[in-house]
Design a protein around this motif. Structure first.
Motif, PDB file in Angstrom:
ATOM      1  N   ALA A 181      39.059 -42.097  -8.742  1.00  0.00           N
ATOM      2  CA  ALA A 181      38.110 -42.872  -9.547  1.00  0.00           C
ATOM      3  C   ALA A 181      37.778 -44.187  -8.861  1.00  0.00           C
ATOM      4  O   ALA A 181      36.613 -44.639  -8.874  1.00  0.00           O
ATOM      5  CB  ALA A 181      38.693 -43.120 -10.936  1.00  0.00           C
ATOM      6  N   LEU A 182      38.772 -44.828  -8.241  1.00  0.00           N
ATOM      7  CA  LEU A 182      38.515 -46.057  -7.492  1.00  0.00           C
ATOM      8  C   LEU A 182      37.601 -45.786  -6.300  1.00  0.00           C
ATOM      9  O   LEU A 182      36.724 -46.588  -5.981  1.00  0.00           O
ATOM     10  CB  LEU A 182      39.826 -46.673  -7.018  1.00  0.00           C
ATOM     11  N   CYS A 183      37.825 -44.651  -5.627  1.00  0.00           N
ATOM     12  CA  CYS A 183      36.950 -44.276  -4.512  1.00  0.00           C
ATOM     13  C   CYS A 183      35.515 -44.103  -4.999  1.00  0.00           C
ATOM     14  O   CYS A 183      34.568 -44.572  -4.355  1.00  0.00           O
ATOM     15  CB  CYS A 183      37.433 -42.974  -3.868  1.00  0.00           C
ATOM     16  N   LEU A 184      35.356 -43.443  -6.144  1.00  0.00           N
ATOM     17  CA  LEU A 184      34.012 -43.219  -6.689  1.00  0.00           C
ATOM     18  C   LEU A 184      33.354 -44.550  -7.055  1.00  0.00           C
ATOM     19  O   LEU A 184      32.150 -44.744  -6.817  1.00  0.00           O
ATOM     20  CB  LEU A 184      34.103 -42.316  -7.913  1.00  0.00           C
ATOM     21  N   LEU A 185      34.137 -45.470  -7.601  1.00  0.00           N
ATOM     22  CA  LEU A 185      33.616 -46.790  -7.917  1.00  0.00           C
ATOM     23  C   LEU A 185      33.197 -47.518  -6.636  1.00  0.00           C
ATOM     24  O   LEU A 185      32.150 -48.192  -6.599  1.00  0.00           O
ATOM     25  CB  LEU A 185      34.660 -47.604  -8.670  1.00  0.00           C
ATOM     26  N   GLY A 186      34.003 -47.384  -5.576  1.00  0.00           N
ATOM     27  CA  GLY A 186      33.655 -47.998  -4.305  1.00  0.00           C
ATOM     28  C   GLY A 186      32.349 -47.464  -3.749  1.00  0.00           C
ATOM     29  O   GLY A 186      31.513 -48.218  -3.243  1.00  0.00           O
TER      30      GLY A 186
END
Length: 296
Positions: A181-186
């Motif tokens: 999810a953090l990767c997707l936000l990035g």
């Protein structure tokens, strides 16, 4: 004045370094790189450190070699960053692993730079794949200790959501869906279109794997999605022609799924090789079909 110059250089170098991490997902974005590094740290500080050291090694080498243009947009950092992650996936995070990160990251960055100078076909993650395969073979041949396989985290978000997010995070060997999810936000901070294509590609391959009856455990871990995420991003900017804007990314994603399954059946470590093969193939077909290519 000298302090201001140093601060300015440090900030500029930091942005370049983070762009190298962002380029793991083909995004020259420092904001994306910062969130991707945070995602790696969420799962493992060792992986985050190896990723940062690998990106630093490749970036410094690129700048020392005079590749200012490539370094500025992160092209000299991402293969080194991925190679650092690969070392920590193959070997336990001890003295041997840490001593190999910088040399192998340098080798991967040098190989990518040499490839770009000699070929119009982008190397993408090929140097990382080749070097990590060699490391795997050496570790097996020398009977070196192998990194422990960690149990995938389960935050209880449902199999579909976790499989989709892991498909995004597994590009960096991250199997925690919260890291995904953090990767997707990035990616969204880099450009919303990158996040959209990543989510759609991962979800498309999750659906296709389910319809084809492929092993559900691999699908839930995101193993069918991460090559598709990269293929969709690499092909997102290909001229759509008559097939529509999403035709090439979808074709690349599905082809990467088939290739990934082939690697599984052969019991071979795929890394991002399915992404490479699918993207090179679809890109070649797309370029041959473009009106400009036919006119030439």
């Amino acid at each position: 004045m000298s302090l201001q110059v140093r601060d300015s250089f440090g900030a500029a170098f930091g942005r370049i370094l983070l762009r190298g991490i962002g380029q793991i997902y083909l995004l020259p974005s420092a904001w994306a790189g910062a969130l991707l590094l945070a995602a790696a740290a969420w799962q493992s500080w060792a992986m985050a450190g190896a990723c940062l050291l690998g990106a630093l090694t490749g970036t410094v080498w690129g700048m020392a070699a005079g590749d200012a243009a490539g370094s500025r947009v992160g092209l000299d950092g991402y293969n080194g960053a991925l190679t650092g992650l690969g070392v920590m996936v193959v070997l336990p995070a001890g003295p041997l692993a840490w001593s190999l990160v910088a040399p192998l990251a340098w080798l991967a960055s040098w190989a990518a730079h040499a490839w770009r100078r000699r070929s119009s076909v982008p190397p993408y993650t090929a140097p990382f794949v080749l070097i990590t395969w060699l490391l795997m073979a050496a570790a097996a041949g020398l009977e070196l200790p192998r990194a422990a396989v960690m149990a995938a985290a389960d935050p209880g978000w449902g199999d579909t959501a976790q499989g989709l997010l892991r498909g995004v995070g597994q590009v960096m060997f991250l199997d925690d869906p919260r890291a995904g999810a953090l990767c997707l936000l990035g990616l969204a901070l880099g450009t919303p279109w990158a996040a959209l294509s990543a989510g759609l590609a991962s979800g498309l391959c999750l659906l296709a794997a389910s319809c084809a009856g492929l092993p559900a455990d691999a699908a839930a871990l995101g193993l069918y999605g991460f090559n598709a995420v990269l293929a969709a991003e690499a092909l997102r900017t290909v001229r759509p022609g008559r097939l529509g804007a999403w035709a090439w990314p979808c074709l690349g994603a599905l082809l990467s799924l088939l290739l990934m399954r082939g690697f599984q059946l052969l019991a071979l470590p795929s890394l991002t090789a399915p992404f490479l093969l699918a993207t090179w193939a679809v890109r070649g077909v797309a370029l041959r079909r473009s009106p400009q290519t036919r006119a030439a």
